[in-house]
Design a protein around this motif. Structure first.
Motif, PDB file in Angstrom:
ATOM      1  N   TYR A  42     -11.044   2.849  -2.827  1.00 27.64           N
ATOM      2  CA  TYR A  42     -11.118   1.511  -2.230  1.00 27.64           C
ATOM      3  C   TYR A  42     -11.792   1.631  -0.881  1.00 27.64           C
ATOM      4  CZ  TYR A  42      -9.679  -3.215  -0.875  1.00 27.64           C
ATOM      5  OH  TYR A  42      -9.675  -4.530  -0.490  1.00 27.64           O
ATOM      6  N   GLY A  44     -12.143   1.239   2.443  1.00 27.19           N
ATOM      7  CA  GLY A  44     -11.266   0.805   3.529  1.00 27.19           C
ATOM      8  C   GLY A  44      -9.803   1.120   3.323  1.00 27.19           C
ATOM      9  N   ASN A  45      -9.453   1.946   2.348  1.00 26.48           N
ATOM     10  CA  ASN A  45      -8.026   2.285   2.240  1.00 26.48           C
ATOM     11  C   ASN A  45      -7.674   3.401   3.228  1.00 26.48           C
ATOM     12  OD1 ASN A  45      -9.036   4.516   0.899  1.00 26.48           O
ATOM     13  ND2 ASN A  45      -8.070   4.053  -1.047  1.00 26.48           N
ATOM     14  N   PHE A  46      -6.402   3.529   3.544  1.00 25.81           N
ATOM     15  CA  PHE A  46      -6.054   4.547   4.540  1.00 25.81           C
ATOM     16  C   PHE A  46      -5.481   5.796   3.874  1.00 25.81           C
ATOM     17  CE2 PHE A  46      -1.926   2.092   6.007  1.00 25.81           C
ATOM     18  CZ  PHE A  46      -1.261   2.463   4.855  1.00 25.81           C
ATOM     19  N   PHE A  69      -1.070  -6.229   4.179  1.00 32.93           N
ATOM     20  CA  PHE A  69      -2.503  -6.015   3.854  1.00 32.93           C
ATOM     21  C   PHE A  69      -2.565  -4.812   2.911  1.00 32.93           C
ATOM     22  CE2 PHE A  69      -2.452  -7.525   8.343  1.00 32.93           C
ATOM     23  CZ  PHE A  69      -3.248  -8.662   8.242  1.00 32.93           C
ATOM     24  N   TYR A  72      -5.230  -1.479  -2.205  1.00 32.92           N
ATOM     25  CA  TYR A  72      -4.982  -0.859  -3.511  1.00 32.92           C
ATOM     26  C   TYR A  72      -3.594  -0.218  -3.581  1.00 32.92           C
ATOM     27  CZ  TYR A  72      -9.567  -1.298  -5.815  1.00 32.92           C
ATOM     28  OH  TYR A  72     -10.686  -1.759  -6.454  1.00 32.92           O
ATOM     29  N   THR A  74      -1.701   1.810  -1.274  1.00 29.07           N
ATOM     30  CA  THR A  74      -1.351   3.143  -0.748  1.00 29.07           C
ATOM     31  C   THR A  74       0.103   3.183  -0.252  1.00 29.07           C
ATOM     32  OG1 THR A  74      -3.643   3.313  -0.013  1.00 29.07           O
ATOM     33  CG2 THR A  74      -2.122   4.977   0.824  1.00 29.07           C
ATOM     34  N   ASP A  90      -1.577  -8.869  -0.811  1.00 22.32           N
ATOM     35  CA  ASP A  90      -3.016  -8.894  -0.550  1.00 22.32           C
ATOM     36  C   ASP A  90      -3.588 -10.208  -1.057  1.00 22.32           C
ATOM     37  OD1 ASP A  90      -5.066  -6.436   0.335  1.00 22.32           O
ATOM     38  OD2 ASP A  90      -6.048  -8.122  -0.679  1.00 22.32           O
ATOM     39  N   LEU A  91      -4.629 -10.627  -0.365  1.00 25.83           N
ATOM     40  CA  LEU A  91      -5.302 -11.879  -0.698  1.00 25.83           C
ATOM     41  C   LEU A  91      -6.033 -11.776  -2.032  1.00 25.83           C
ATOM     42  CD1 LEU A  91      -5.832 -14.510   0.904  1.00 25.83           C
ATOM     43  CD2 LEU A  91      -7.872 -13.418   1.840  1.00 25.83           C
ATOM     44  N   GLN A  92      -6.491 -10.595  -2.351  1.00 24.51           N
ATOM     45  CA  GLN A  92      -7.341 -10.442  -3.532  1.00 24.51           C
ATOM     46  C   GLN A  92      -6.520 -10.050  -4.767  1.00 24.51           C
ATOM     47  OE1 GLN A  92     -11.188  -8.388  -3.059  1.00 24.51           O
ATOM     48  NE2 GLN A  92     -10.258  -7.651  -1.151  1.00 24.51           N
ATOM     49  N   ASP A 120      -1.842 -15.087   1.017  1.00 26.82           N
ATOM     50  CA  ASP A 120      -2.539 -15.076   2.306  1.00 26.82           C
ATOM     51  C   ASP A 120      -1.474 -14.825   3.374  1.00 26.82           C
ATOM     52  OD1 ASP A 120      -3.728 -15.654   4.701  1.00 26.82           O
ATOM     53  OD2 ASP A 120      -4.499 -17.632   4.112  1.00 26.82           O
ATOM     54  N   SER A 121      -1.509 -13.663   3.964  1.00 28.19           N
ATOM     55  CA  SER A 121      -0.439 -13.276   4.903  1.00 28.19           C
ATOM     56  C   SER A 121      -0.469 -14.069   6.204  1.00 28.19           C
ATOM     57  CB  SER A 121      -0.520 -11.769   5.188  1.00 28.19           C
ATOM     58  OG  SER A 121      -0.198 -11.068   4.012  1.00 28.19           O
ATOM     59  N   HIS A 148      -2.272  -2.724   8.126  1.00 29.40           N
ATOM     60  CA  HIS A 148      -3.615  -2.114   8.149  1.00 29.40           C
ATOM     61  C   HIS A 148      -4.617  -3.233   7.868  1.00 29.40           C
ATOM     62  CE1 HIS A 148      -6.666   0.869   6.219  1.00 29.40           C
ATOM     63  NE2 HIS A 148      -6.890   0.754   7.513  1.00 29.40           N
ATOM     64  N   SER A 162     -10.119 -17.161   4.095  1.00 29.64           N
ATOM     65  CA  SER A 162      -8.844 -16.750   4.708  1.00 29.64           C
ATOM     66  C   SER A 162      -8.781 -15.245   4.933  1.00 29.64           C
ATOM     67  CB  SER A 162      -7.653 -17.113   3.833  1.00 29.64           C
ATOM     68  OG  SER A 162      -7.798 -18.354   3.289  1.00 29.64           O
ATOM     69  N   ASP A 163      -9.730 -14.528   4.372  1.00 33.27           N
ATOM     70  CA  ASP A 163      -9.783 -13.067   4.561  1.00 33.27           C
ATOM     71  C   ASP A 163     -10.115 -12.799   6.034  1.00 33.27           C
ATOM     72  OD1 ASP A 163     -10.702 -10.383   4.666  1.00 33.27           O
ATOM     73  OD2 ASP A 163     -11.313 -10.466   2.557  1.00 33.27           O
ATOM     74  N   LEU A 164      -9.285 -12.026   6.697  1.00 33.18           N
ATOM     75  CA  LEU A 164      -9.510 -11.779   8.139  1.00 33.18           C
ATOM     76  C   LEU A 164     -10.858 -11.113   8.392  1.00 33.18           C
ATOM     77  CD1 LEU A 164      -6.070 -10.690   9.661  1.00 33.18           C
ATOM     78  CD2 LEU A 164      -7.079 -12.951   9.456  1.00 33.18           C
TER      79      LEU A 164
HETATM   80  C1  LIG Z   1      -8.030  -2.290   5.523  1.00 36.41           C
HETATM   81  S1  LIG Z   1      -7.623  -2.971   3.966  1.00 36.41           S
HETATM   82  C2  LIG Z   1      -6.042  -2.308   3.622  1.00 36.41           C
HETATM   83  C3  LIG Z   1      -6.148  -1.116   2.713  1.00 36.41           C
HETATM   84  C4  LIG Z   1      -4.798  -0.516   2.327  1.00 36.41           C
HETATM   85  N1  LIG Z   1      -4.094   0.057   3.470  1.00 36.41           N
HETATM   86  C5  LIG Z   1      -4.991   0.584   1.283  1.00 36.41           C
HETATM   87  O1  LIG Z   1      -4.748   1.748   1.599  1.00 36.41           O
HETATM   88  O2  LIG Z   1      -5.461   0.259   0.169  1.00 36.41           O
HETATM   89  C6  LIG Z   1      -7.281  -4.641   4.414  1.00 36.41           C
HETATM   90  C7  LIG Z   1      -6.854  -5.532   3.249  1.00 36.41           C
HETATM   91  O3  LIG Z   1      -6.443  -6.784   3.807  1.00 36.41           O
HETATM   92  C8  LIG Z   1      -6.714  -7.793   2.853  1.00 36.41           C
HETATM   93  N2  LIG Z   1      -6.689  -9.080   3.566  1.00 36.41           N
HETATM   94  C9  LIG Z   1      -7.602  -9.609   4.415  1.00 36.41           C
HETATM   95  N3  LIG Z   1      -7.196 -10.795   4.882  1.00 36.41           N
HETATM   96  C10 LIG Z   1      -5.985 -11.039   4.326  1.00 36.41           C
HETATM   97  C11 LIG Z   1      -5.055 -12.107   4.419  1.00 36.41           C
HETATM   98  N4  LIG Z   1      -5.297 -13.199   5.158  1.00 36.41           N
HETATM   99  N5  LIG Z   1      -3.895 -12.000   3.724  1.00 36.41           N
HETATM  100  C12 LIG Z   1      -3.634 -10.915   2.935  1.00 36.41           C
HETATM  101  N6  LIG Z   1      -4.493  -9.891   2.799  1.00 36.41           N
HETATM  102  C13 LIG Z   1      -5.650  -9.939   3.492  1.00 36.41           C
HETATM  103  C14 LIG Z   1      -8.047  -7.389   2.252  1.00 36.41           C
HETATM  104  O4  LIG Z   1      -8.216  -7.961   0.954  1.00 36.41           O
HETATM  105  C15 LIG Z   1      -7.942  -5.852   2.224  1.00 36.41           C
HETATM  106  O5  LIG Z   1      -7.521  -5.402   0.954  1.00 36.41           O
END
Ligand SMILES: C[S@@+](CC[C@H](N)C(=O)[O-])C[C@H]1O[C@@H](n2cnc3c(N)ncnc32)[C@H](O)[C@@H]1O
Length: 271
Positions: A42, A44-46, A69, A72, A74, A90-92, A120-121, A148, A162-164
């Motif tokens: 993914y 951007g995953n940590f 957030f 995938y 983690t 997660d939004l997606q 949507d958090s 994260h 709404s995705d940040l």
């Molecule tokens: C940096 S990634 C997090 C990855 C996660 N730590 C991992 O290891 O898979 C940020 C996530 O925030 C989600 N996101 C962005 N805006 C959001 C919102 N308003 N509400 C919920 N999720 C959101 C994105 O879809 C993305 O998957």
């Protein structure tokens, strides 16, 4: 009053035995742990080691972790491996589907429960849905929050407004992030920890200190800053194989290439 007892699994009578728990602020984690259900696929995953360290230091077996957030999953996978319960949002929907599948793979010996919800958090009803699951599981409060968020727009995660990562400005990003902290902080028990994993960004010739800006947002929501850890960026997908190009750009444009991000720890002090 600050907590003066370990919140995690540590027995202080044999404190020398926890060699693998980090206690310094420089985190040289090296390669991502891709064992079991973890995968680095993914954008951007940590590193699971972050969730692992945080959960072992700040939660006990069977306690509850929330990740607004979750990507995938983690955090969820690591929670299950460590016998903690976890709820992720997660939004997606595609992320949530993947997170659910991986939690299924990770589950097994442990009784720990982990669930991923689409939401949507930034919206209070999402935190309410999380709270409903908490209550079904018999928890009044969570024991750890792991956040994260997107590092503003450096990776666009979706087209959803709404995705940040689609916030039109840093101010809008910080406001949205603040809404997430405001929605989820009340779910955390007093004296418990929030972990923020974030990096900075570079835009129009200027270093934008997203880490410190988001840190201030968390502090404004009744949290005491306990530690800022600096973590190495091992090799991210965006810069893979481009070491010389980035070095050239840095020399030409008078900046330093990001090789670190932050893992910040906060204690909830105000209800
Ligand atoms: C940096 S990634 C997090 C990855 C996660 N730590 C991992 O290891 O898979 C940020 C996530 O925030 C989600 N996101 C962005 N805006 C959001 C919102 N308003 N509400 C919920 N999720 C959101 C994105 O879809 C993305 O998957």
């Amino acid at each position: 009053m600050p907590n003066d007892k370990p919140l995690g699994e540590i027995d202080l009578d044999c404190w020398e035995q926890y060699d693998d728990l980090i206690t310094d602020s420089l985190w040289l984690l090296g390669k991502r742990d891709n064992a079991g259900a973890h995968a680095a696929d993914y954008w951007g995953n940590f590193a699971p080691q972050i969730a692992h360290q945080a959960m072992r230091r700040f939660t006990k077996l069977g306690e509850l972790v929330i990740d607004p957030f979750v990507g995938y999953g983690t955090t969820l996978i690591e929670a299950v491996r460590l016998g903690r319960c976890a709820i992720g949002v997660d939004l997606q929907p595609s992320c949530v589907d993947t997170a659910r599948a991986r939690v299924g793979q990770a589950a097994g010996a442990s009784d720990a429960r982990a669930v991923a919800l689409v939401g949507d958090s930034t919206r209070p009803e999402t935190a309410a849905a999380v709270q409903e699951v908490m209550h079904q599981w018999g928890f009044t409060h969570a024991h750890l929050l792991i956040l994260h968020p997107p590092y503003h727009d450096i990776i666009r995660f979706s087209d959803d407004p709404s995705d940040l990562s689609n916030a039109p400005s840093i101010e809008a990003f910080l406001a949205g992030f603040g809404q997430v902290v405001g929605n989820f902080a009340p779910l955390l028990a007093q004296g418990r920890f929030l972990v923020l994993v974030i990096g900075d960004k570079y835009a129009r010739g200027e270093w934008v200190p997203l880490g410190f800006q988001t840190m201030e947002v968390v502090r404004q929501h009744g949290f005491r800053l306990k530690s800022i850890c600096v973590k190495d960026i091992h090799e991210n997908r965006g810069k893979r194989g481009q070491y010389h190009l980035w070095r050239y750009r840095a020399l030409k444009h008078n900046f330093y290439v990001f090789k670190h991000e932050y893992v910040m720890f906060f204690e909830k002090t105000n209800p």
